[in-house]
Design a protein around this motif. Structure first.
Motif, PDB file in Angstrom:
ATOM      1  N   ILE A 249      30.170  45.138  41.902  1.00 10.66           N
ATOM      2  CA  ILE A 249      28.841  44.536  41.764  1.00 10.66           C
ATOM      3  C   ILE A 249      28.786  43.584  40.566  1.00 10.66           C
ATOM      4  CG2 ILE A 249      26.400  45.013  41.301  1.00 10.66           C
ATOM      5  CD1 ILE A 249      26.709  47.555  42.948  1.00 10.66           C
ATOM      6  N   LEU A 250      29.214  44.023  39.404  1.00  6.34           N
ATOM      7  CA  LEU A 250      29.159  43.171  38.210  1.00  6.34           C
ATOM      8  C   LEU A 250      30.059  41.936  38.325  1.00  6.34           C
ATOM      9  CD1 LEU A 250      28.905  45.757  35.289  1.00  6.34           C
ATOM     10  CD2 LEU A 250      27.113  44.375  36.320  1.00  6.34           C
ATOM     11  N   PRO A 251      31.311  42.059  38.798  1.00  4.27           N
ATOM     12  CA  PRO A 251      32.105  40.830  38.952  1.00  4.27           C
ATOM     13  C   PRO A 251      31.511  39.846  39.954  1.00  4.27           C
ATOM     14  CG  PRO A 251      33.536  42.744  39.049  1.00  4.27           C
ATOM     15  CD  PRO A 251      32.135  43.248  39.018  1.00  4.27           C
ATOM     16  N   ILE A 252      30.914  40.368  41.021  1.00  5.05           N
ATOM     17  CA  ILE A 252      30.302  39.473  42.007  1.00  5.05           C
ATOM     18  C   ILE A 252      29.124  38.726  41.393  1.00  5.05           C
ATOM     19  CG2 ILE A 252      28.904  39.471  44.116  1.00  5.05           C
ATOM     20  CD1 ILE A 252      30.800  41.638  45.191  1.00  5.05           C
ATOM     21  N   ILE A 253      28.304  39.420  40.634  1.00  4.72           N
ATOM     22  CA  ILE A 253      27.164  38.766  39.982  1.00  4.72           C
ATOM     23  C   ILE A 253      27.652  37.726  38.977  1.00  4.72           C
ATOM     24  CG2 ILE A 253      25.218  39.124  38.410  1.00  4.72           C
ATOM     25  CD1 ILE A 253      24.782  41.823  39.803  1.00  4.72           C
TER      26      ILE A 253
ATOM     27  N   GLN B 286      40.279  39.043  34.542  1.00  3.70           N
ATOM     28  CA  GLN B 286      40.796  39.646  33.308  1.00  3.70           C
ATOM     29  C   GLN B 286      39.749  40.548  32.655  1.00  3.70           C
ATOM     30  OE1 GLN B 286      43.844  39.554  32.002  1.00  3.70           O
ATOM     31  NE2 GLN B 286      44.608  38.252  33.636  1.00  3.70           N
ATOM     32  N   ILE B 287      38.507  40.100  32.613  1.00  8.03           N
ATOM     33  CA  ILE B 287      37.450  40.874  31.956  1.00  8.03           C
ATOM     34  C   ILE B 287      37.213  42.198  32.671  1.00  8.03           C
ATOM     35  CG2 ILE B 287      34.967  40.928  31.467  1.00  8.03           C
ATOM     36  CD1 ILE B 287      35.160  37.942  30.827  1.00  8.03           C
ATOM     37  N   PHE B 288      37.172  42.161  33.993  1.00  8.43           N
ATOM     38  CA  PHE B 288      36.867  43.368  34.746  1.00  8.43           C
ATOM     39  C   PHE B 288      38.105  44.141  35.192  1.00  8.43           C
ATOM     40  CE2 PHE B 288      32.935  40.908  35.296  1.00  8.43           C
ATOM     41  CZ  PHE B 288      32.009  41.865  34.933  1.00  8.43           C
ATOM     42  N   GLY B 289      39.305  43.641  34.879  1.00 11.76           N
ATOM     43  CA  GLY B 289      40.536  44.338  35.233  1.00 11.76           C
ATOM     44  C   GLY B 289      40.779  44.406  36.724  1.00 11.76           C
ATOM     45  N   ILE B 290      40.518  43.316  37.414  1.00 12.38           N
ATOM     46  CA  ILE B 290      40.690  43.269  38.866  1.00 12.38           C
ATOM     47  C   ILE B 290      41.934  42.453  39.194  1.00 12.38           C
ATOM     48  CG2 ILE B 290      39.666  42.479  41.031  1.00 12.38           C
ATOM     49  CD1 ILE B 290      36.941  42.766  39.678  1.00 12.38           C
ATOM     50  N   PRO B 291      42.851  43.013  39.983  1.00  5.39           N
ATOM     51  CA  PRO B 291      43.999  42.208  40.411  1.00  5.39           C
ATOM     52  C   PRO B 291      43.554  41.206  41.474  1.00  5.39           C
ATOM     53  CG  PRO B 291      44.122  44.390  41.368  1.00  5.39           C
ATOM     54  CD  PRO B 291      42.929  44.384  40.454  1.00  5.39           C
ATOM     55  N   GLY B 292      43.792  39.937  41.208  1.00  2.85           N
ATOM     56  CA  GLY B 292      43.353  38.897  42.136  1.00  2.85           C
ATOM     57  C   GLY B 292      44.303  37.723  42.133  1.00  2.85           C
ATOM     58  N   ILE B 293      43.980  36.723  42.926  1.00  3.15           N
ATOM     59  CA  ILE B 293      44.840  35.562  43.083  1.00  3.15           C
ATOM     60  C   ILE B 293      44.989  34.804  41.771  1.00  3.15           C
ATOM     61  CG2 ILE B 293      45.047  33.330  44.239  1.00  3.15           C
ATOM     62  CD1 ILE B 293      43.670  34.574  46.633  1.00  3.15           C
ATOM     63  N   GLY B 294      43.914  34.654  41.030  1.00  2.00           N
ATOM     64  CA  GLY B 294      43.984  33.941  39.756  1.00  2.00           C
ATOM     65  C   GLY B 294      44.895  34.629  38.757  1.00  2.00           C
ATOM     66  N   ARG B 295      44.807  35.929  38.701  1.00  2.00           N
ATOM     67  CA  ARG B 295      45.662  36.693  37.790  1.00  2.00           C
ATOM     68  C   ARG B 295      47.134  36.550  38.185  1.00  2.00           C
ATOM     69  NH1 ARG B 295      44.275  42.872  36.409  1.00  2.00           N
ATOM     70  NH2 ARG B 295      44.360  42.460  34.199  1.00  2.00           N
TER      71      ARG B 295
END
Length: 175
Positions: free
Chosen positions: A43-47, A120-129
């Motif tokens: 929820i927070l990363p989406i916002i 990086q802030i929310f510790g989510i593995p994603g394409i940018g990382r």
């Protein structure tokens, strides 16, 4: 519109820690990061990721609607005696959403591929990382793959925008 302007001017890397501070630390209603918390951890990363595009869409919609409401064909529709609701829904909205639709294609591709800072802030593995990590490790194959993936997303979303243009604007029909 002042709230929308604030949403446009404050960058993601400022909004994200503020959201964590308010919702995760102070109120303790949402998790601060990671993906272990289930669907609530998104929820927070989406916002944080969608706040600037949403604010920009609000300003773009308002400006476009004001411009279309002043045009001659809306004045003609009102002079014919069409109810205001039908005039706005059938005529004004279709013409007013054209700039918004053209913005949505690249904006959606940018949101889906994600922001490196938000990841990086929310510790989510994603394409940018993965893209940054591949660049640091000199993994050129992965870098080229992510660039191609982003390019394909932009092409697909621009194709969808062109098709929506044909549906919204009768002057741009594809025969």
């Amino acid at each position: 519109m002042a709230i929308a302007m604030v949403g446009i001017t404050i960058p993601n890397f400022v909004v994200a820690p503020l959201l964590i501070l308010i919702f995760a630390v102070t109120w303790r209603v949402l998790p601060a990061g990671g993906i272990a918390g289930g669907w609530t951890s998104f929820i927070l990363p989406i916002i944080a990721l969608s706040l600037p595009p949403t604010a920009y869409i609000a300003r773009l919609t308002r400006a476009s609607m004001i411009e279309v409401l002043r045009s001659n064909f809306i004045r003609t529709a009102r002079a014919k005696g069409l109810p205001e609701r039908i005039t706005i829904v059938r005529h004004t909205l279709k013409a007013g959403l054209l700039p918004v639709v053209s913005y949505l294609g690249p904006a959606t591709a940018g949101i889906i591929t994600g922001s490196v800072v938000i990841e990086q802030i929310f510790g989510i593995p994603g394409i940018g990382r993965y893209f940054v990590q591949a660049s640091l490790n000199r993994d050129y194959t992965l870098v080229m793959g992510t660039v191609i993936f982003f390019a394909v997303l932009i092409i697909l979303f621009n194709l969808m925008v062109d098709l929506l243009y044909g549906a919204l604007d009768p002057r741009v029909r594809y025969d």
